[in-house]
Design a protein around this motif. Sequence first.
Motif, PDB file in Angstrom:
ATOM      1  N   LEU A 320       0.778  -1.240   0.000  1.00 47.47           N
ATOM      2  CA  LEU A 320       0.000   0.000   0.000  1.00 47.47           C
ATOM      3  C   LEU A 320       0.812   1.293   0.000  1.00 47.47           C
ATOM      4  CD1 LEU A 320      -2.775  -0.953   2.581  1.00 47.47           C
ATOM      5  CD2 LEU A 320      -2.834  -1.132   0.099  1.00 47.47           C
ATOM      6  N   SER A 323       0.792   3.349  -3.392  1.00 49.67           N
ATOM      7  CA  SER A 323      -0.561   3.810  -3.713  1.00 49.67           C
ATOM      8  C   SER A 323      -1.010   4.888  -2.721  1.00 49.67           C
ATOM      9  CB  SER A 323      -1.535   2.633  -3.708  1.00 49.67           C
ATOM     10  OG  SER A 323      -1.500   1.951  -2.471  1.00 49.67           O
ATOM     11  N   PHE A 324      -0.675   4.741  -1.442  1.00 56.01           N
ATOM     12  CA  PHE A 324      -1.039   5.754  -0.457  1.00 56.01           C
ATOM     13  C   PHE A 324      -0.338   7.082  -0.761  1.00 56.01           C
ATOM     14  CE2 PHE A 324      -0.477   7.882   3.670  1.00 56.01           C
ATOM     15  CZ  PHE A 324      -1.798   7.970   4.083  1.00 56.01           C
ATOM     16  N   ALA A 440      -5.467   4.258  -6.697  1.00 50.60           N
ATOM     17  CA  ALA A 440      -5.152   5.432  -5.882  1.00 50.60           C
ATOM     18  C   ALA A 440      -5.011   6.683  -6.736  1.00 50.60           C
ATOM     19  CB  ALA A 440      -3.868   5.181  -5.095  1.00 50.60           C
ATOM     20  N   ILE A 445      -8.021   7.846  -1.805  1.00 53.10           N
ATOM     21  CA  ILE A 445      -8.154   6.914  -0.688  1.00 53.10           C
ATOM     22  C   ILE A 445      -9.328   5.962  -0.906  1.00 53.10           C
ATOM     23  CG2 ILE A 445      -8.620   6.717   1.789  1.00 53.10           C
ATOM     24  CD1 ILE A 445      -5.840   7.671   1.221  1.00 53.10           C
ATOM     25  N   ILE A 448      -8.147   3.066  -2.843  1.00 54.30           N
ATOM     26  CA  ILE A 448      -7.375   2.134  -2.020  1.00 54.30           C
ATOM     27  C   ILE A 448      -8.305   1.259  -1.188  1.00 54.30           C
ATOM     28  CG2 ILE A 448      -5.700   1.952  -0.141  1.00 54.30           C
ATOM     29  CD1 ILE A 448      -4.383   4.479  -1.148  1.00 54.30           C
TER      30      ILE A 448
END
Length: 521
Positions: A320, A323-324, A440, A445, A448
């Motif tokens: 993650l 992507s975050f 993302a 968010i 995600i």
Amino acid sequence: MKLRRRKYIEKQAKQHTLQESNVPSDNKSLSDQLTDNKEELKKLYANCSDVVFRSFFLNGKEDALLVYIDGLTQVEEIDDNVLAPLMKKTYAEQGSVRELLKKKVAVASVTEVETYTNCVSEISVGNPVVILEGSSTGFSLGLAKPETRAISEPSSESVVRGPREGFVESLHVNRALLRRKIRSPQLKMETIEIGTYTKTTVIISYVSGLADETLIKEVRNRVARVEIDGVLDSGVLEEFIEDYPYSPFPQVLTTERPDVAAGSLLEGRVVILVDGTPFVMIAPVSLYSFLQASEDYYMRFIMSTLIRWLRYAFLVISLLLPSFYVAVITFHQEMVPTALLISMAASREQLPFPALIEALIMEVTFEALREAGIRLPKQIGAAVSIVGALVIGESAVTAGIVSAPMVIVVALTGIASFTIPRYSQAIALRMLRFPMIILAGTLGILGIMLGIIAIVIHLSTLRSFGVPYLSPMAPMKSGEMKDTLARAPWWKLNARPHFTGAYNEHRQSASQKPNPGKGEE
């Protein structure tokens, strides 16, 4: 189109059937005429210059034929222990030929063969076959040449504390390594031959009384129904026996370590060994099996638990973190402290690409460097991957193609993926990282969260030989949580995992907690 495709499939099936019909696997019985047997075997081994046909006189009066493959058979042993005693006339009055072969030939294993198929099978594995005049039964001599590499520590599963031996390509050696770990006759090994041309030997191993009979039967059926030209590695067989072939997550655990295989057998699992590969398969497994290393059970339980927590944290980071970062930079700048946001904005001021394209470029480049480091020779592979990453990362930042924070994020993600003990699980997470980055970059968010929900739903539907992939957390089995997120001390691990059906629950005596202050009464 459907009619054309159907005709094409029927044509391919006919061609495959024709190829199988040309395979020299005649199942006829041997003749009592030596000349007929010799002609038939020479016909089967036509254009095979490495197959040796050695005719000789048995007891000085009866004809015999010895057939073997040069390079797979111990020729010196044939000369000393087979031809030399059999060709002596002094044995002429000591009984029948059958008794002579079994009593006077100094070979541990002498097996009777009655068909051409059995002869070919024995000769192909390196055992020479003796055929006699006037007898429709041949004799296979256990003189195969055991060519194998030395037992060494597996490079992909190295440990600080634990055994240093690993499986090799020889099935006989691997079988013996398991027997050294589990010395009980309850350790069973069933043999199945797979492959029209390779005739690969596959062993299904389990501990009788610990493994569920339903599980053993299911594994046996899945392996036995495989029909293929050849099996060159356990990975080929894995794709035929897994539950969900289109899932990126592996449903069979592979290992090179005999202690891991033996530990799985003692838990009631089934181990599948394939000749010609050092990787054995273990089933059934769960998601948490891929996050556990053999060293977890050899260190103190406190350190093992902390290391497991570290692995779980880095698993989330590996999946993650890029992507975050893309979601925050693109849609949620308010989540970043002001000072850090100003610094990141300054580093991105001259960049020509949005964060999504930037992340994809860096991830693809990092994966390419990692793959290049694996494929290159060992002497230069590591240097090229490390130097390449440093040089390309520094050059990309200097040229204004990517930002320095993105390089840091990708580097941390790569390091996090290295902490996952099982390579097959790490590959699955690396593949899922790209759709998560795209979600993302398009939905922030929310994207995600949607990706995480989709992954959890998919994991909830997976099975490994009928066992839920998220077991023992979903469905929840509180008694088995002692060896999932944490590793309880050995004196608390009293019960085996429960897979399917009836099972032997108790693995050790209860109340074995160390208590040095308590003396014997």
